[in-house]
Design a protein around this motif. Structure first.
Motif, mmCIF file in Angstrom:
data_model
loop_
_atom_site.group_PDB
_atom_site.id
_atom_site.type_symbol
_atom_site.label_atom_id
_atom_site.label_comp_id
_atom_site.label_asym_id
_atom_site.label_seq_id
_atom_site.Cartn_x
_atom_site.Cartn_y
_atom_site.Cartn_z
ATOM 1 N N GLU A 52 -11.144 5.974 -5.506
ATOM 2 C CA GLU A 52 -12.343 5.211 -5.180
ATOM 3 C C GLU A 52 -11.882 3.817 -4.761
ATOM 4 O OE1 GLU A 52 -14.804 5.300 -8.638
ATOM 5 O OE2 GLU A 52 -15.137 7.470 -8.509
ATOM 6 N N LEU A 53 -12.732 3.105 -4.060
ATOM 7 C CA LEU A 53 -12.361 1.756 -3.631
ATOM 8 C C LEU A 53 -12.048 0.870 -4.828
ATOM 9 C CD1 LEU A 53 -14.769 1.000 -0.646
ATOM 10 C CD2 LEU A 53 -12.444 1.926 -0.608
ATOM 11 N N SER A 54 -12.704 1.134 -5.960
ATOM 12 C CA SER A 54 -12.449 0.333 -7.160
ATOM 13 C C SER A 54 -11.013 0.497 -7.658
ATOM 14 C CB SER A 54 -13.438 0.700 -8.266
ATOM 15 O OG SER A 54 -13.342 2.083 -8.586
ATOM 16 N N ASP A 55 -10.398 1.662 -7.406
ATOM 17 C CA ASP A 55 -8.993 1.852 -7.784
ATOM 18 C C ASP A 55 -8.097 0.889 -7.011
ATOM 19 O OD1 ASP A 55 -9.327 4.075 -9.607
ATOM 20 O OD2 ASP A 55 -9.663 5.351 -7.860
ATOM 21 N N LEU A 56 -8.373 0.738 -5.721
ATOM 22 C CA LEU A 56 -7.598 -0.196 -4.899
ATOM 23 C C LEU A 56 -7.842 -1.635 -5.327
ATOM 24 C CD1 LEU A 56 -7.956 1.156 -1.253
ATOM 25 C CD2 LEU A 56 -5.835 0.857 -2.518
ATOM 26 N N GLU A 57 -9.092 -1.960 -5.567
ATOM 27 C CA GLU A 57 -9.436 -3.341 -5.910
ATOM 28 C C GLU A 57 -8.797 -3.760 -7.229
ATOM 29 O OE1 GLU A 57 -13.298 -6.256 -5.587
ATOM 30 O OE2 GLU A 57 -13.626 -4.090 -5.766
ATOM 31 N N ALA A 58 -8.703 -2.842 -8.175
ATOM 32 C CA ALA A 58 -8.206 -3.177 -9.516
ATOM 33 C C ALA A 58 -6.689 -3.161 -9.624
ATOM 34 C CB ALA A 58 -8.806 -2.209 -10.539
ATOM 35 N N CYS A 59 -5.999 -2.498 -8.702
ATOM 36 C CA CYS A 59 -4.557 -2.306 -8.860
ATOM 37 C C CYS A 59 -3.783 -3.599 -8.636
ATOM 38 C CB CYS A 59 -4.054 -1.208 -7.922
ATOM 39 S SG CYS A 59 -3.919 -1.687 -6.185
ATOM 40 N N ALA A 60 -2.608 -3.658 -9.267
ATOM 41 C CA ALA A 60 -1.689 -4.788 -9.061
ATOM 42 C C ALA A 60 -0.708 -4.494 -7.935
ATOM 43 C CB ALA A 60 -0.934 -5.083 -10.348
ATOM 44 N N GLY A 61 -0.631 -3.235 -7.512
ATOM 45 C CA GLY A 61 0.264 -2.812 -6.442
ATOM 46 C C GLY A 61 -0.105 -1.405 -6.028
ATOM 47 N N LEU A 62 0.418 -0.962 -4.891
ATOM 48 C CA LEU A 62 0.049 0.333 -4.321
ATOM 49 C C LEU A 62 1.268 1.060 -3.784
ATOM 50 C CD1 LEU A 62 -2.049 2.381 -3.021
ATOM 51 C CD2 LEU A 62 -1.973 0.879 -0.999
ATOM 52 N N ALA A 63 1.409 2.338 -4.157
ATOM 53 C CA ALA A 63 2.343 3.255 -3.497
ATOM 54 C C ALA A 63 1.487 4.242 -2.713
ATOM 55 C CB ALA A 63 3.209 3.974 -4.511
ATOM 56 N N LEU A 64 1.670 4.291 -1.410
ATOM 57 C CA LEU A 64 0.832 5.101 -0.526
ATOM 58 C C LEU A 64 1.668 6.214 0.094
ATOM 59 C CD1 LEU A 64 -1.926 5.440 0.931
ATOM 60 C CD2 LEU A 64 -1.030 3.915 2.706
ATOM 61 N N GLY A 65 1.200 7.461 -0.047
ATOM 62 C CA GLY A 65 1.968 8.587 0.457
ATOM 63 C C GLY A 65 1.145 9.585 1.237
ATOM 64 N N SER A 66 1.738 10.114 2.305
ATOM 65 C CA SER A 66 1.093 11.136 3.126
ATOM 66 C C SER A 66 2.164 11.989 3.786
ATOM 67 C CB SER A 66 0.236 10.481 4.214
ATOM 68 O OG SER A 66 -0.203 11.441 5.161
ATOM 69 N N PHE B 252 2.690 14.528 13.160
ATOM 70 C CA PHE B 252 3.065 14.043 14.495
ATOM 71 C C PHE B 252 3.424 12.559 14.463
ATOM 72 C CE2 PHE B 252 0.139 17.635 15.201
ATOM 73 C CZ PHE B 252 1.019 18.497 15.834
ATOM 74 N N GLY B 253 4.204 12.159 13.456
ATOM 75 C CA GLY B 253 4.673 10.787 13.360
ATOM 76 C C GLY B 253 3.656 9.815 12.818
ATOM 77 N N ASN B 254 2.598 10.327 12.194
ATOM 78 C CA ASN B 254 1.555 9.467 11.663
ATOM 79 C C ASN B 254 1.063 10.040 10.334
ATOM 80 O OD1 ASN B 254 -0.463 7.482 11.491
ATOM 81 N ND2 ASN B 254 -0.925 7.630 13.673
ATOM 82 N N MET B 255 0.248 9.277 9.618
ATOM 83 C CA MET B 255 -0.315 9.776 8.369
ATOM 84 C C MET B 255 -1.328 10.876 8.658
ATOM 85 S SD MET B 255 -2.946 6.797 7.073
ATOM 86 C CE MET B 255 -2.277 5.360 7.911
ATOM 87 N N ALA B 256 -1.570 11.718 7.662
ATOM 88 C CA ALA B 256 -2.538 12.801 7.792
ATOM 89 C C ALA B 256 -3.945 12.238 7.984
ATOM 90 C CB ALA B 256 -2.487 13.686 6.549
ATOM 91 N N GLY B 257 -4.795 13.000 8.675
ATOM 92 C CA GLY B 257 -6.154 12.572 8.965
ATOM 93 C C GLY B 257 -6.960 12.232 7.715
ATOM 94 N N ALA B 258 -6.738 12.956 6.632
ATOM 95 C CA ALA B 258 -7.487 12.693 5.397
ATOM 96 C C ALA B 258 -7.194 11.292 4.860
ATOM 97 C CB ALA B 258 -7.154 13.754 4.347
ATOM 98 N N MET B 259 -5.938 10.888 4.927
ATOM 99 C CA MET B 259 -5.579 9.549 4.448
ATOM 100 C C MET B 259 -6.086 8.472 5.412
ATOM 101 S SD MET B 259 -4.349 7.825 1.994
ATOM 102 C CE MET B 259 -3.338 8.910 0.981
ATOM 103 N N LYS B 260 -5.984 8.727 6.703
ATOM 104 C CA LYS B 260 -6.519 7.780 7.689
ATOM 105 C C LYS B 260 -8.023 7.606 7.496
ATOM 106 C CE LYS B 260 -6.383 5.487 11.744
ATOM 107 N NZ LYS B 260 -7.793 5.262 12.057
ATOM 108 N N HIS B 261 -8.727 8.706 7.247
ATOM 109 C CA HIS B 261 -10.171 8.661 7.013
ATOM 110 C C HIS B 261 -10.497 7.783 5.803
ATOM 111 C CE1 HIS B 261 -14.305 10.041 7.046
ATOM 112 N NE2 HIS B 261 -14.197 10.472 5.807
ATOM 113 N N PHE B 262 -9.687 7.909 4.746
ATOM 114 C CA PHE B 262 -9.908 7.080 3.554
ATOM 115 C C PHE B 262 -9.764 5.597 3.898
ATOM 116 C CE2 PHE B 262 -8.314 4.679 -0.066
ATOM 117 C CZ PHE B 262 -9.290 4.947 -1.009
ATOM 118 N N TRP B 263 -8.681 5.246 4.602
ATOM 119 C CA TRP B 263 -8.441 3.836 4.931
ATOM 120 C C TRP B 263 -9.472 3.297 5.915
ATOM 121 C CZ3 TRP B 263 -5.927 0.363 2.294
ATOM 122 C CH2 TRP B 263 -5.049 0.826 1.311
ATOM 123 N N ASP B 264 -10.013 4.146 6.771
ATOM 124 C CA ASP B 264 -11.062 3.705 7.687
ATOM 125 C C ASP B 264 -12.316 3.273 6.929
ATOM 126 O OD1 ASP B 264 -9.481 4.118 9.888
ATOM 127 O OD2 ASP B 264 -10.425 5.998 10.491
ATOM 128 N N GLY B 265 -12.431 3.673 5.675
ATOM 129 C CA GLY B 265 -13.590 3.323 4.867
ATOM 130 C C GLY B 265 -13.359 2.162 3.918
#
Length: 200
Positions: free
Chosen positions: A65-79, A83-96
């Motif tokens: 949830e967005l609150s997880d990002l807001e509360a964290c002290a740091g982030l490890a992001l994985g996908s 085709f040389g880019n992150m998966a659509g599901a992760m891109k969709h999350f960041w677009d929001g």
């Protein structure tokens, strides 16, 4: 009372390799006193970028949830690499995440990246670099893997200075190598150490 700083490990995984990497990074985070990992995932999407899974996953980590990002002290992001880019599901999350961008909620927080691909030259480094773009727009500070980690120079499979990586094989059945495991753990430790220093 001193509470641990929470590091968010956010991933998407279709065949399980990226999920395993997330677990290794979380283990690395939790070797650092004062740091705790929170592991979260994102749901699959359809071809028209709508969530196609139930609100609660059948197994594994809860959805982020967005609150997880807001509360964290740091982030490890994985996908996984697509085709040389992150998966659509992760891109969709960041677009929001515009709401967090408007509030500058992630500015100054450290971030690290990890990916998995089916082939050795399957776009791992371009995926890691492209995953940095939304994080830079959010004002996050990118943390990679330095060559002071001996496995980075010795790896015969995954592992880059831009982040941890794994070669899963064309049928996604290749186990994470010992070198790849050590680099995942090292990335988690480095991210946690950086988050604690920045938070102090």
């Amino acid at each position: 009372m001193i509470t641990d700083k929470e590091i968010l490990v956010l991933y998407y995984s279709q065949h399980g390799a990226t999920r395993q990497m997330a677990q290794l990074i979380a283990r690395g985070i939790e070797t650092i006193p004062g740091a705790r990992a929170r592991v979260r995932t994102v749901p699959k999407i359809s071809a028209v970028c709508e969530a196609t899974e139930s609100a609660i996953p059948d197994n594994g980590a809860p959805y982020a949830e967005l609150s997880d990002l807001e509360a964290c002290a740091g982030l490890a992001l994985g996908s996984p690499t697509r085709f040389g880019n992150m998966a659509g599901a992760m891109k969709h999350f960041w677009d929001g995440t515009s709401e967090l961008w408007m509030k500058h909620a992630l500015v100054g927080k450290p971030a690290a990246l990890f990916t998995s691909s089916s082939s050795l030259h399957g776009g791992q480094e371009s995926t890691l670099l492209s995953m940095m773009l939304p994080l830079l727009h959010h004002g996050m500070l990118i943390t990679g893997i330095p060559y002071s980690e001996p496995e980075l120079a010795a790896t015969q499979s995954g592992g880059t200075p831009y982040g941890a990586s794994h070669v899963a094989g064309l049928t996604s059945d290749m186990a994470i190598s010992e070198t790849e495991k050590k680099l995942c753990m090292a990335l988690g430790r480095r991210l946690a150490q950086t988050a604690l220093k920045l938070s102090s």
